[in-house]
Design an enzyme around this catalytic site. Structure first.
Site, PDB file in Angstrom:
ATOM      1  N   CYS A   6     -15.914   4.199 -20.026  1.00  0.00           N
ATOM      2  CA  CYS A   6     -17.267   4.123 -19.483  1.00  0.00           C
ATOM      3  C   CYS A   6     -18.078   2.997 -20.129  1.00  0.00           C
ATOM      4  O   CYS A   6     -18.956   2.416 -19.484  1.00  0.00           O
ATOM      5  CB  CYS A   6     -17.988   5.453 -19.654  1.00  0.00           C
ATOM      6  SG  CYS A   6     -17.113   6.824 -18.882  1.00  0.00           S
ATOM      7  N   GLU A  31       0.831  -1.211   0.000  1.00  0.00           N
ATOM      8  CA  GLU A  31       0.000   0.000   0.000  1.00  0.00           C
ATOM      9  C   GLU A  31       0.867   1.264   0.000  1.00  0.00           C
ATOM     10  O   GLU A  31       0.544   2.259  -0.640  1.00  0.00           O
ATOM     11  CB  GLU A  31      -0.928   0.018   1.222  1.00  0.00           C
ATOM     12  CG  GLU A  31      -2.112  -0.919   1.090  1.00  0.00           C
ATOM     13  CD  GLU A  31      -2.991  -0.569  -0.103  1.00  0.00           C
ATOM     14  OE1 GLU A  31      -3.271   0.613  -0.328  1.00  0.00           O
ATOM     15  OE2 GLU A  31      -3.377  -1.501  -0.837  1.00  0.00           O
ATOM     16  N   CYS A  53     -23.583   6.473 -12.770  1.00  0.00           N
ATOM     17  CA  CYS A  53     -22.497   7.465 -12.698  1.00  0.00           C
ATOM     18  C   CYS A  53     -22.992   8.848 -13.130  1.00  0.00           C
ATOM     19  O   CYS A  53     -23.293   9.078 -14.311  1.00  0.00           O
ATOM     20  CB  CYS A  53     -21.334   7.018 -13.585  1.00  0.00           C
ATOM     21  SG  CYS A  53     -19.995   8.224 -13.609  1.00  0.00           S
ATOM     22  N   CYS A  73     -17.785  -0.071 -18.047  1.00  0.00           N
ATOM     23  CA  CYS A  73     -17.830   0.175 -16.595  1.00  0.00           C
ATOM     24  C   CYS A  73     -19.123  -0.371 -15.977  1.00  0.00           C
ATOM     25  O   CYS A  73     -20.221  -0.074 -16.454  1.00  0.00           O
ATOM     26  CB  CYS A  73     -17.720   1.672 -16.331  1.00  0.00           C
ATOM     27  SG  CYS A  73     -17.768   2.059 -14.565  1.00  0.00           S
TER      28      CYS A  73
HETATM   29  S1  SF4 Z   1     -17.217   5.454 -12.885  1.00  0.00           S
HETATM   30 FE1  SF4 Z   1     -18.258   6.785 -14.323  1.00  0.00          FE
HETATM   31  S2  SF4 Z   1     -16.612   7.954 -15.304  1.00  0.00           S
HETATM   32 FE2  SF4 Z   1     -15.676   6.193 -14.310  1.00  0.00          FE
HETATM   33  S3  SF4 Z   1     -15.558   4.676 -15.962  1.00  0.00           S
HETATM   34 FE3  SF4 Z   1     -17.453   4.318 -14.787  1.00  0.00          FE
HETATM   35  S4  SF4 Z   1     -19.009   5.424 -15.924  1.00  0.00           S
HETATM   36 FE4  SF4 Z   1     -17.056   6.206 -16.617  1.00  0.00          FE
END
Ligand code: SF4
Length: 352
Positions: free
Chosen positions: A198, A36, A207, A201
């Site tokens: 994204c 860490e 988000c 993701c």
């Molecule tokens: S958290 Fe939001 S900004 Fe980050 S990759 Fe996922 S969708 Fe995109």
């Protein structure tokens, strides 16, 4: 604010998470702690070989506590942010003398050790002991700031408080180890600083930054005007065989304990310095290209002055604080000084 991100993150981590990292093989608190600390401001790929060398030399906290500054810095050389190595060494001594060689399991004792902040303590307790503790390292901070659309520079106290509230509220009670690893992994591999992915993701649907088109500006960078510029003239004293004179930095302050170039005080000329410290006249003098280096609170412009010396210099006062560097040994040197010295063809003589 509950963002309801844990189930999606855990499902994603079960499929895509990183499980083969060296510090995940034997999850001792000591190994997690060292990893860490090394991972602060440094990418996983860079850390892995350093971590393995460090563990080969200091497999237990007792071995680290018994090591000398130079031994630790030599292994750390190139990883940067050397105060992390100094603090590890100091903390190892405290763990051995005050905690019986065991890293404390309670947050307050852990966060009292040198170099262990709130997020690092949380990560160690969550990853090593499965305690429900929030983390807010650079990766988790970026994910939470974007999912919650938290604007402003995270170094600002009010923004940091908001992000910590998000981190606390969204850390689950179950599978906290996996969640902690998952949010760090997502930040490192998907929610990248530039061009977040994204489309891949698991948090895309919740988000706020993505929905509002704000991913580029969140998290906000440090305001540029915050860092004043300081200038320092440093001497590159070089023998005919190419070796460069290094001076150990004082034990506190920037680059504490590292090997650096001697600094020239404002009122003294390079030639006078050479006579006073080395007892010889330089064979020449040339200004090299200035080098810039950013610290958290200021920007440093190093103005190197090359001083070839032909006569063998006399024995130096304070001998153990000086050394001629011929490029053979691994030394703990600040990154910009290392680059500068390497560019001189140490051992071959003269700037390139
Ligand atoms: S958290 Fe939001 S900004 Fe980050 S990759 Fe996922 S969708 Fe995109």
């Amino acid at each position: 604010m509950r963002l309801m991100i844990a189930p999606q993150l855990l499902a994603w981590w079960d499929k895509h998470g990183r499980r083969q990292l060296p510090w995940q093989k034997d999850r001792s608190p000591y190994r997690i702690w060292v990893s860490e600390i090394m991972l602060q401001q440094t990418r996983v790929e860079t850390v892995i070989p350093y971590f393995e060398r460090f563990m080969a030399s200091f497999p237990e906290v007792e071995a680290l506590a018994a090591a000398g500054d130079d031994e630790v810095l030599a292994i750390w050389a190139g990883l940067g942010y050397y105060s992390r190595a100094h603090n590890l060494l100091k903390a190892a001594g405290i763990v051995v003398t005050q905690h019986g060689g065991e890293l404390p399991r309670d947050f307050d004792s852990l966060v009292a050790l040198p170099g262990i902040g709130r997020s690092t303590a949380g990560a160690i307790l969550a990853l090593a002991h499965g305690q429900r503790r929030a983390i807010l390292d650079g990766n988790a901070r970026r994910v939470l700031a974007r999912v919650g659309a938290v604007e402003g520079w995270p170094g600002k106290a009010s923004v940091s408080r908001t992000l910590w509230r998000l981190a606390e509220a969204n850390t689950p009670s179950e599978r906290v180890r996996d969640y902690t690893q998952a949010i760090m992994d997502l930040g490192a591999t998907v929610c990248l600083r530039h061009r977040p992915r994204c489309g891949s993701c698991p948090l895309a649907d919740c988000c706020s930054a993505r929905k509002k088109g704000l991913t580029t500006g969140i998290p906000a960078p440090r305001p540029a005007s915050n860092r004043p510029l300081k200038r320092s003239s440093m001497l590159v004293v070089q023998r005919p065989d190419g070796a460069v004179l290094l001076r150990r930095r004082p034990p506190t302050g920037i680059w504490a304990g590292l090997w650096s170039l001697p600094t020239l005080a404002n009122e003294e000329s390079a030639r006078d310095w050479c006579g006073r410290v080395l007892g010889c006249r330089p064979a020449g003098q040339a200004e090299l290209k200035p080098v810039r280096h950013g610290f958290s609170h200021f920007e440093l412009e190093i103005r190197p002055i090359h001083l070839p010396v032909s006569a063998p210099p006399r024995e130096l006062h304070d001998g153990d604080q000086w050394r001629w560097h011929d490029g053979e040994q691994e030394l703990g040197m600040p990154a910009p000084i290392r680059r500068l010295v390497d560019s001189l063809e140490v051992g071959a003589g003269g700037p390139r």
